[in-house]
Design a protein around this motif. Sequence first.
Motif, PDB file in Angstrom:
ATOM      1  N   TYR A  74      -1.409   3.515  -4.649  1.00 18.32           N
ATOM      2  CA  TYR A  74      -1.004   4.792  -3.953  1.00 18.32           C
ATOM      3  C   TYR A  74      -1.801   6.074  -4.621  1.00 18.32           C
ATOM      4  CZ  TYR A  74       1.686   8.397  -1.941  1.00 18.32           C
ATOM      5  OH  TYR A  74       2.299   9.434  -1.177  1.00 18.32           O
ATOM      6  N   GLU A  75      -1.902   6.089  -5.728  1.00 15.43           N
ATOM      7  CA  GLU A  75      -2.359   7.148  -6.633  1.00 15.43           C
ATOM      8  C   GLU A  75      -3.910   7.341  -6.434  1.00 15.43           C
ATOM      9  OE1 GLU A  75      -0.792   9.888  -8.130  1.00 15.43           O
ATOM     10  OE2 GLU A  75       0.864   8.511  -7.562  1.00 15.43           O
ATOM     11  N   ILE A  76      -4.514   6.115  -6.214  1.00 13.64           N
ATOM     12  CA  ILE A  76      -6.111   6.093  -5.922  1.00 13.64           C
ATOM     13  C   ILE A  76      -6.187   6.759  -4.644  1.00 13.64           C
ATOM     14  CG2 ILE A  76      -8.042   4.753  -5.594  1.00 13.64           C
ATOM     15  CD1 ILE A  76      -6.600   2.804  -7.755  1.00 13.64           C
ATOM     16  N   VAL A  77      -5.393   6.401  -3.550  1.00 15.47           N
ATOM     17  CA  VAL A  77      -5.657   6.738  -2.237  1.00 15.47           C
ATOM     18  C   VAL A  77      -5.341   8.167  -2.045  1.00 15.47           C
ATOM     19  CG1 VAL A  77      -4.889   6.709  -0.016  1.00 15.47           C
ATOM     20  CG2 VAL A  77      -5.379   4.423  -1.116  1.00 15.47           C
ATOM     21  N   LYS A  78      -4.283   8.421  -2.670  1.00 16.44           N
ATOM     22  CA  LYS A  78      -4.058  10.062  -2.756  1.00 16.44           C
ATOM     23  C   LYS A  78      -5.057  10.866  -3.437  1.00 16.44           C
ATOM     24  CE  LYS A  78      -0.925  13.358  -4.885  1.00 16.44           C
ATOM     25  NZ  LYS A  78       0.154  13.591  -6.062  1.00 16.44           N
ATOM     26  N   TYR A  89     -11.322  -0.864  -6.101  1.00 20.98           N
ATOM     27  CA  TYR A  89     -10.788  -1.340  -4.967  1.00 20.98           C
ATOM     28  C   TYR A  89     -11.626  -1.076  -3.660  1.00 20.98           C
ATOM     29  CZ  TYR A  89      -6.573  -2.068  -7.582  1.00 20.98           C
ATOM     30  OH  TYR A  89      -5.632  -2.464  -8.512  1.00 20.98           O
ATOM     31  N   GLY A  90     -13.040  -0.955  -3.716  1.00 23.25           N
ATOM     32  CA  GLY A  90     -13.655  -0.606  -2.623  1.00 23.25           C
ATOM     33  C   GLY A  90     -14.050  -1.735  -1.700  1.00 23.25           C
ATOM     34  N   ILE A 101      -8.568  12.915   7.970  1.00 25.24           N
ATOM     35  CA  ILE A 101      -8.890  12.278   6.600  1.00 25.24           C
ATOM     36  C   ILE A 101      -8.025  11.179   5.964  1.00 25.24           C
ATOM     37  CG2 ILE A 101      -9.635  12.818   4.077  1.00 25.24           C
ATOM     38  CD1 ILE A 101     -11.450  14.153   6.067  1.00 25.24           C
ATOM     39  N   GLU A 102      -8.406  10.122   6.159  1.00 21.96           N
ATOM     40  CA  GLU A 102      -7.478   9.119   6.075  1.00 21.96           C
ATOM     41  C   GLU A 102      -8.037   7.737   5.378  1.00 21.96           C
ATOM     42  OE1 GLU A 102      -6.869   6.693   9.871  1.00 21.96           O
ATOM     43  OE2 GLU A 102      -7.908   8.230  10.888  1.00 21.96           O
ATOM     44  N   PRO A 103      -8.140   7.855   4.059  1.00 20.13           N
ATOM     45  CA  PRO A 103      -8.553   6.630   3.118  1.00 20.13           C
ATOM     46  C   PRO A 103      -7.534   5.848   2.854  1.00 20.13           C
ATOM     47  CG  PRO A 103      -8.225   8.620   1.844  1.00 20.13           C
ATOM     48  CD  PRO A 103      -8.208   9.274   3.131  1.00 20.13           C
ATOM     49  N   GLY A 104      -7.687   4.552   2.861  1.00 20.68           N
ATOM     50  CA  GLY A 104      -6.866   3.359   2.626  1.00 20.68           C
ATOM     51  C   GLY A 104      -7.194   2.263   1.648  1.00 20.68           C
ATOM     52  N   ILE A 105      -6.220   1.632   1.350  1.00 21.88           N
ATOM     53  CA  ILE A 105      -6.425   0.292   0.406  1.00 21.88           C
ATOM     54  C   ILE A 105      -5.482  -0.568   0.892  1.00 21.88           C
ATOM     55  CG2 ILE A 105      -6.229  -0.586  -1.752  1.00 21.88           C
ATOM     56  CD1 ILE A 105      -7.134   1.917  -3.190  1.00 21.88           C
ATOM     57  N   TYR A 106      -5.701  -1.743   1.108  1.00 20.64           N
ATOM     58  CA  TYR A 106      -5.130  -2.900   1.801  1.00 20.64           C
ATOM     59  C   TYR A 106      -5.251  -4.358   1.080  1.00 20.64           C
ATOM     60  CZ  TYR A 106      -5.639   0.741   5.189  1.00 20.64           C
ATOM     61  OH  TYR A 106      -5.564   2.029   5.887  1.00 20.64           O
ATOM     62  N   LEU A 107      -4.053  -4.473   0.441  1.00 22.03           N
ATOM     63  CA  LEU A 107      -3.993  -6.005  -0.524  1.00 22.03           C
ATOM     64  C   LEU A 107      -3.351  -6.831   0.335  1.00 22.03           C
ATOM     65  CD1 LEU A 107      -3.184  -4.325  -4.110  1.00 22.03           C
ATOM     66  CD2 LEU A 107      -5.625  -4.485  -2.892  1.00 22.03           C
ATOM     67  N   ALA A 108      -3.960  -7.843   0.930  1.00 19.65           N
ATOM     68  CA  ALA A 108      -3.284  -8.856   1.705  1.00 19.65           C
ATOM     69  C   ALA A 108      -2.207  -9.504   1.030  1.00 19.65           C
ATOM     70  CB  ALA A 108      -4.492  -9.771   2.159  1.00 19.65           C
ATOM     71  N   ASP A 109      -1.162  -9.744   1.709  1.00 25.06           N
ATOM     72  CA  ASP A 109       0.044 -10.358   1.070  1.00 25.06           C
ATOM     73  C   ASP A 109       0.754  -9.737   0.249  1.00 25.06           C
ATOM     74  OD1 ASP A 109      -0.667 -12.790   2.630  1.00 25.06           O
ATOM     75  OD2 ASP A 109      -1.833 -13.430   1.210  1.00 25.06           O
TER      76      ASP A 109
END
Length: 364
Positions: free
Chosen positions: A249-253, A285-286, A323-331
């Motif tokens: 969360y903090e990385i995406v922010k 997390y790239g 402006i909408e970056p995101g990180i998605y960790l499956a499961d």
Amino acid sequence: MMAFYEKRIGRLQKLLKQLDLQGMIITNGSNMRYLTGFTGGTGDGVLVVSLADAAFITDARYENEYLNTLPEGVSLSITRAYYQVAVEKVVSFGVKKLGFEAELPFSTYQLLDDLLPADISFDAVPGAVEALREIKDEAEAEALKKAAEASTKAFNDLLKEIKVGMTEREVANRLDALQKQYGADKPSFDTIVASGARSAMAHGTATDKKLEKGDLVTIDFGYFVDGYTSDVTRTIAMGEIDPELKKIYEIVKQANEDAIDVVKPGLSTEEVDRVARDYIDGEGYGAYYNHATGHGAGLDIHEGPVLSSRSSDEVQEGNLLTIEPGIYLADKGGVRIEDDILVTANGHENLTAGITKDLVVIDR
């Protein structure tokens, strides 16, 4: 307002001249609205613009509404024979080099090609009006601010109501209702509410899954006000969440804020994307950031320019950028944070700054 439409038609006429065209047939609903204020959709009319004239053709359903409200210099024809009359206008305007929108249905292209005299060339002009629409004028900027304000108020109200046990669908429906209370006409896409492991789905439509303690909940929404849409995403926590989810969360922010900070006229949109992408990549997390950093919005939810690693676009004053970056960790879960950024002469204005980007934790 009429003056804005006249200026927009003037900009199109100037562009046509640069493209060595003498006229253009326009059928896309958003493009017709941009140029004339017509609120019917694609298939409800045809606009013909030449270097000196313009004509709008529609049917009797719209006659009373537009008889006296079209921009100066735009004639109105009421008929069901849209394309026959459009061709008559092309001929009467003396157009010999005619353009059309690249997404024109093939059946319509065939009809027009058959109706047009042999001495008139008829060529696709990809993205001509859409390119003009990327730069918002004062009236458009005002509508975009209204849309963002409605979304800000509605979402902040939602935060007071959302709780464990609500379904994703209930959350989406409640946000839709709140938006309308603040003047929105309708959503520009189905409101996304994705909770728990489903928050790793970048476009997870709302389901009957209930919000549970420990869930991250991603809420992505956009609503039309005065024809222009917002596009906002926030991710919230239902109580205490996994430490890694807090971390991403903090990385995406930070990636969101870093990318916003660099926005100004003249910068490449690829550079805006790179700022967000490099930060997320540097944090390890790239591989979990799998979409573009943003896009334009306005009369449509997705417009130019595009903010991606493959884009050759340039940021311009008047752009509305998400402006909408995101990180998605499956499961496990995902985070996306999205703001609406209006590009100004010297930098930018965040239209959705009224919604906090600090992690909101719901303890109820």
